[in-house]
Design a protein around this motif. Structure first.
Motif, PDB file in Angstrom:
ATOM      1  N   ASP A 350       9.590  -4.999  36.378  1.00 33.22           N
ATOM      2  CA  ASP A 350       9.393  -4.184  35.396  1.00 33.22           C
ATOM      3  C   ASP A 350       9.787  -4.612  34.007  1.00 33.22           C
ATOM      4  OD1 ASP A 350       7.812  -2.077  36.689  1.00 33.22           O
ATOM      5  OD2 ASP A 350       9.485  -1.147  37.366  1.00 33.22           O
ATOM      6  N   ARG A 351      10.954  -5.078  33.927  1.00 34.68           N
ATOM      7  CA  ARG A 351      11.645  -5.356  32.744  1.00 34.68           C
ATOM      8  C   ARG A 351      10.802  -6.449  31.956  1.00 34.68           C
ATOM      9  NH1 ARG A 351      17.544  -8.027  32.523  1.00 34.68           N
ATOM     10  NH2 ARG A 351      16.366  -9.855  32.118  1.00 34.68           N
ATOM     11  N   ALA A 352      10.359  -7.463  32.787  1.00 31.51           N
ATOM     12  CA  ALA A 352       9.459  -8.507  32.446  1.00 31.51           C
ATOM     13  C   ALA A 352       8.282  -7.886  31.636  1.00 31.51           C
ATOM     14  CB  ALA A 352       9.392  -9.624  33.571  1.00 31.51           C
ATOM     15  N   LEU A 353       7.480  -7.394  32.511  1.00 31.93           N
ATOM     16  CA  LEU A 353       6.526  -6.444  31.811  1.00 31.93           C
ATOM     17  C   LEU A 353       6.546  -6.142  30.684  1.00 31.93           C
ATOM     18  CD1 LEU A 353       4.814  -4.618  35.162  1.00 31.93           C
ATOM     19  CD2 LEU A 353       4.266  -6.824  33.927  1.00 31.93           C
ATOM     20  N   ALA A 364      10.327 -13.111  29.137  1.00 35.30           N
ATOM     21  CA  ALA A 364       9.835 -12.591  30.453  1.00 35.30           C
ATOM     22  C   ALA A 364       9.675 -13.544  31.354  1.00 35.30           C
ATOM     23  CB  ALA A 364       8.385 -12.037  30.124  1.00 35.30           C
ATOM     24  N   VAL A 365       9.467 -14.998  31.083  1.00 37.57           N
ATOM     25  CA  VAL A 365       9.361 -15.931  32.232  1.00 37.57           C
ATOM     26  C   VAL A 365      10.731 -15.920  33.008  1.00 37.57           C
ATOM     27  CG1 VAL A 365       9.236 -18.192  32.673  1.00 37.57           C
ATOM     28  CG2 VAL A 365       7.734 -17.213  31.102  1.00 37.57           C
ATOM     29  N   ASP A 366      11.803 -15.925  32.080  1.00 33.93           N
ATOM     30  CA  ASP A 366      12.999 -16.248  32.909  1.00 33.93           C
ATOM     31  C   ASP A 366      13.335 -14.946  33.395  1.00 33.93           C
ATOM     32  OD1 ASP A 366      13.707 -18.689  31.934  1.00 33.93           O
ATOM     33  OD2 ASP A 366      14.364 -18.073  29.818  1.00 33.93           O
ATOM     34  N   THR A 367      12.995 -13.761  33.171  1.00 32.63           N
ATOM     35  CA  THR A 367      13.340 -12.288  33.934  1.00 32.63           C
ATOM     36  C   THR A 367      12.545 -12.523  35.214  1.00 32.63           C
ATOM     37  OG1 THR A 367      13.675 -11.344  31.757  1.00 32.63           O
ATOM     38  CG2 THR A 367      13.150  -9.907  33.736  1.00 32.63           C
ATOM     39  N   LEU A 368      11.365 -12.734  35.163  1.00 31.52           N
ATOM     40  CA  LEU A 368      10.650 -13.175  36.547  1.00 31.52           C
ATOM     41  C   LEU A 368      11.363 -14.171  37.366  1.00 31.52           C
ATOM     42  CD1 LEU A 368       7.001 -13.016  35.200  1.00 31.52           C
ATOM     43  CD2 LEU A 368       8.299 -11.157  36.706  1.00 31.52           C
ATOM     44  N   LEU A 369      11.906 -15.185  36.895  1.00 28.50           N
ATOM     45  CA  LEU A 369      12.414 -16.244  37.528  1.00 28.50           C
ATOM     46  C   LEU A 369      13.598 -15.725  38.328  1.00 28.50           C
ATOM     47  CD1 LEU A 369      12.038 -19.499  35.438  1.00 28.50           C
ATOM     48  CD2 LEU A 369      11.007 -18.849  37.666  1.00 28.50           C
ATOM     49  N   GLU A 370      14.436 -14.746  37.409  1.00 23.51           N
ATOM     50  CA  GLU A 370      15.677 -14.070  37.977  1.00 23.51           C
ATOM     51  C   GLU A 370      15.114 -13.196  39.224  1.00 23.51           C
ATOM     52  OE1 GLU A 370      19.315 -11.127  36.378  1.00 23.51           O
ATOM     53  OE2 GLU A 370      17.946 -12.072  35.187  1.00 23.51           O
ATOM     54  N   ASP A 391      -1.151 -13.218  32.714  1.00 20.41           N
ATOM     55  CA  ASP A 391      -1.183 -12.935  31.173  1.00 20.41           C
ATOM     56  C   ASP A 391      -0.134 -13.904  30.370  1.00 20.41           C
ATOM     57  OD1 ASP A 391      -2.676 -10.811  31.795  1.00 20.41           O
ATOM     58  OD2 ASP A 391      -1.098  -9.331  31.959  1.00 20.41           O
ATOM     59  N   LEU A 392       0.809 -14.177  31.152  1.00 24.93           N
ATOM     60  CA  LEU A 392       1.889 -15.103  30.287  1.00 24.93           C
ATOM     61  C   LEU A 392       1.082 -16.349  29.888  1.00 24.93           C
ATOM     62  CD1 LEU A 392       5.237 -14.186  32.165  1.00 24.93           C
ATOM     63  CD2 LEU A 392       4.779 -13.772  29.396  1.00 24.93           C
ATOM     64  N   ARG A 393       0.357 -16.974  30.819  1.00 20.11           N
ATOM     65  CA  ARG A 393      -0.087 -18.159  30.700  1.00 20.11           C
ATOM     66  C   ARG A 393      -1.126 -18.154  29.452  1.00 20.11           C
ATOM     67  NH1 ARG A 393      -1.972 -21.299  36.171  1.00 20.11           N
ATOM     68  NH2 ARG A 393      -3.209 -19.408  36.713  1.00 20.11           N
ATOM     69  N   LEU A 394      -1.711 -16.937  29.349  1.00 22.95           N
ATOM     70  CA  LEU A 394      -2.892 -16.719  28.477  1.00 22.95           C
ATOM     71  C   LEU A 394      -2.155 -16.427  27.020  1.00 22.95           C
ATOM     72  CD1 LEU A 394      -5.082 -14.155  30.186  1.00 22.95           C
ATOM     73  CD2 LEU A 394      -5.672 -16.545  29.536  1.00 22.95           C
ATOM     74  N   LEU A 395      -1.051 -15.825  26.935  1.00 22.76           N
ATOM     75  CA  LEU A 395      -0.207 -15.361  25.971  1.00 22.76           C
ATOM     76  C   LEU A 395       0.640 -16.726  25.187  1.00 22.76           C
ATOM     77  CD1 LEU A 395       1.086 -11.888  26.727  1.00 22.76           C
ATOM     78  CD2 LEU A 395      -0.733 -12.471  25.083  1.00 22.76           C
ATOM     79  N   GLY A 396       1.146 -17.314  26.031  1.00 16.22           N
ATOM     80  CA  GLY A 396       1.828 -18.664  25.844  1.00 16.22           C
ATOM     81  C   GLY A 396       3.129 -18.242  25.689  1.00 16.22           C
ATOM     82  N   GLY A 398       6.005 -20.657  24.846  1.00 15.15           N
ATOM     83  CA  GLY A 398       6.810 -21.667  24.094  1.00 15.15           C
ATOM     84  C   GLY A 398       7.468 -22.611  25.018  1.00 15.15           C
ATOM     85  N   SER A 399       8.823 -22.578  24.956  1.00 17.77           N
ATOM     86  CA  SER A 399       9.767 -23.544  25.475  1.00 17.77           C
ATOM     87  C   SER A 399       9.693 -23.378  27.097  1.00 17.77           C
ATOM     88  CB  SER A 399      11.140 -23.759  25.070  1.00 17.77           C
ATOM     89  OG  SER A 399      11.508 -22.370  25.195  1.00 17.77           O
ATOM     90  N   ALA A 400       9.211 -22.069  27.303  1.00 15.17           N
ATOM     91  CA  ALA A 400       9.301 -21.732  28.932  1.00 15.17           C
ATOM     92  C   ALA A 400       7.838 -22.128  29.751  1.00 15.17           C
ATOM     93  CB  ALA A 400       9.316 -20.310  29.053  1.00 15.17           C
ATOM     94  N   GLU A 401       7.025 -22.985  28.941  1.00 15.80           N
ATOM     95  CA  GLU A 401       5.585 -23.377  29.550  1.00 15.80           C
ATOM     96  C   GLU A 401       5.977 -23.961  30.670  1.00 15.80           C
ATOM     97  OE1 GLU A 401       2.514 -22.318  28.820  1.00 15.80           O
ATOM     98  OE2 GLU A 401       2.877 -21.505  27.099  1.00 15.80           O
ATOM     99  N   GLY A 402       6.769 -25.082  30.932  1.00 11.50           N
ATOM    100  CA  GLY A 402       6.980 -25.949  32.094  1.00 11.50           C
ATOM    101  C   GLY A 402       7.526 -24.974  33.064  1.00 11.50           C
ATOM    102  N   ARG A 403       8.447 -23.853  33.067  1.00  8.10           N
ATOM    103  CA  ARG A 403       8.913 -22.964  34.009  1.00  8.10           C
ATOM    104  C   ARG A 403       7.995 -22.046  34.451  1.00  8.10           C
ATOM    105  NH1 ARG A 403      12.783 -23.112  30.280  1.00  8.10           N
ATOM    106  NH2 ARG A 403      12.764 -21.022  29.317  1.00  8.10           N
ATOM    107  N   LEU A 404       6.834 -21.468  33.487  1.00  6.56           N
ATOM    108  CA  LEU A 404       5.819 -20.944  33.927  1.00  6.56           C
ATOM    109  C   LEU A 404       4.811 -21.506  34.779  1.00  6.56           C
ATOM    110  CD1 LEU A 404       4.509 -18.010  33.609  1.00  6.56           C
ATOM    111  CD2 LEU A 404       3.513 -18.918  31.420  1.00  6.56           C
TER     112      LEU A 404
END
Length: 415
Positions: A350-353, A364-370, A391-396, A398-404
């Protein structure tokens, strides 16, 4: 070493082919191979290591990277077979009527039923949803027969356990994305609860049905149903100690979520409807204050912390991402750590959303990983979190692209 790699490759092909709901014949055609070749590969009967070109082609046809194909990190999500098993159980004659095939067989004892339910429910709260595809059908058969064939106090207890088993069924179906069948299970749970004559079980079943209705797009009806249940049962529940307070508080939390969903779906009266959400949350907070601490009565996780979790979820439902993030960060670390893994991962999702809504996509990427570390199935398998990854893939990010990208691969999303 050769046999080990061949077996690993075959096992992983079978797993991902199942995730893609692809028959062996279809996969054989895509690979330009015979059906017998696929059968031998998946059974580990191929004695030589597969060629790199074959492994790369298989990964491509399955829509994943080679690394992901050969990795054992993938979570075994519930698939069509688990859904089919649960749906079939709900429609079985003996589950609907309680009739036994052999009248001479004794129904399962309520003690054994209780232990089986506790085991399955504990698995759910640890975030192990796929395994419920095997546990739920047996629970439904045994509980239905016990409720119809025991007598006296044992029969009342069996109806309680049947209702709670149907609640678990409904909760699992929501995780799997089948809200229509979840509503069916929820209705059955309410009916069994009424037969139990136990107001705590009635309230517990009502809050689950309201959850299923909300997720199935019947939020307005869910508000009316769950608030009616709360007003009808409140007097008795207040006399039932922690159990009563817990399920009563949960009724108002589900009312808050249903009200938020109602507001979100109404283009004309959204603001007026949304203003009622804090009222339901305040009612729940009052009961949590009377309870005095976080508890897990009837697997509700109810208490002051769970009220905060629902505030986060309500803000997200109302597209108030910044408010959701602020509430989530205000939850004390010890209180968060005391929640079951499923609840913690749900809050993080929910927090990531909320972070996505607030434009904090990298965070949000790091929150989902947690959340994934706590309960992998909550992230990799649930439709709502997989949609967030898309959604995150569409929005971009930044430096979290690899983790995403790696997360999307673990979710089985095509590149």
């Amino acid at each position: 070493m050769s046999t080990s790699l061949s077996m690993q490759f075959g096992r992983r092909v079978a797993y991902w082919r199942g995730r893609r709901r692809m028959t062996q014949a279809t996969f054989a055609s895509l690979m330009g191979k015979s059906l017998r070749w696929v059968e031998d590969v998946e059974a580990g009967r191929v004695q030589r290591d597969p060629q790199l070109s074959v492994m790369l082609l298989a990964a491509s046809k399955l829509g994943i990277t080679l690394e992901r194909l050969l990795s054992d990190e993938a979570v075994a999500c519930a698939g069509q077979s688990e859904l089919d098993a649960v749906r079939a159980a709900l429609h079985r004659h003996d589950v609907i009527t309680g009739a036994r095939g052999d009248a001479d067989d004794e129904p399962v004892s309520v003690d054994l039923l209780h232990r089986a339910l506790v085991h399955a429910r504990s698995g759910f709260q640890r975030g192990h949803f796929a395994q419920l595809g095997a546990a739920i059908p047996t629970l439904l058969v045994d509980a239905s027969q016990a409720a119809h064939h025991h007598r006296g106090d044992e029969q009342m207890e069996a109806f309680r356990l049947l209702s709670l088993s149907l609640e678990l069924t409904e909760a699992a179906l929501i995780k799997w994305g089948d809200t229509e069948t979840a509503v069916l299970a929820g209705h059955r749970a309410v009916a069994a609860a009424e037969r139990s004559q136990d107001p705590v079980i009635m309230a517990s079943a009502a809050r689950h049905l309201a959850d299923a209705m909300t997720n199935h797009g019947q939020a307005s009806a869910a508000v009316a149903f769950v608030t009616a249940a709360a007003h009808r049962l409140q007097g008795e529940l207040l006399q039932r100690g922690p159990d009563g307070l817990s399920v009563l508080g949960m009724l108002f939390l589900k009312a808050a979520m249903a009200q938020a969903a109602t507001a979100e779906a109404d283009d004309r009266n959204s603001a007026a409807l949304a203003r009622k959400v804090p009222d339901h949350l305040a009612e729940a907070a009052e009961h949590a204050e009377h309870l005095g601490h976080d508890d897990n009565r009837l697997w509700s996780s109810f208490g002051p912390t769970n009220v905060q979790l629902y505030k986060v979820a309500a803000h997200v439902q109302l597209s108030e991402g910044a408010d959701a993030v602020a509430v989530a960060h205000g939850i004390p670390a010890p209180a968060f750590a005391g929640l079951p893994p499923e609840r913690r991962a749900h809050l993080l999702a929910d927090r990531a959303l909320g972070e996505i809504q607030a434009g904090l996509c990298e965070r949000a990427v790091d929150t989902l990983l947690e959340a994934e570390r706590l309960a992998p199935e909550e992230v990799q398998c649930r439709p709502r979190t997989r949609a967030a990854v898309e959604d995150l893939r569409l929005l971009g990010t930044g430096s979290a692209e690899g983790r995403l990208r790696a997360l999307a691969d673990r979710c089985g999303l095509p590149g």
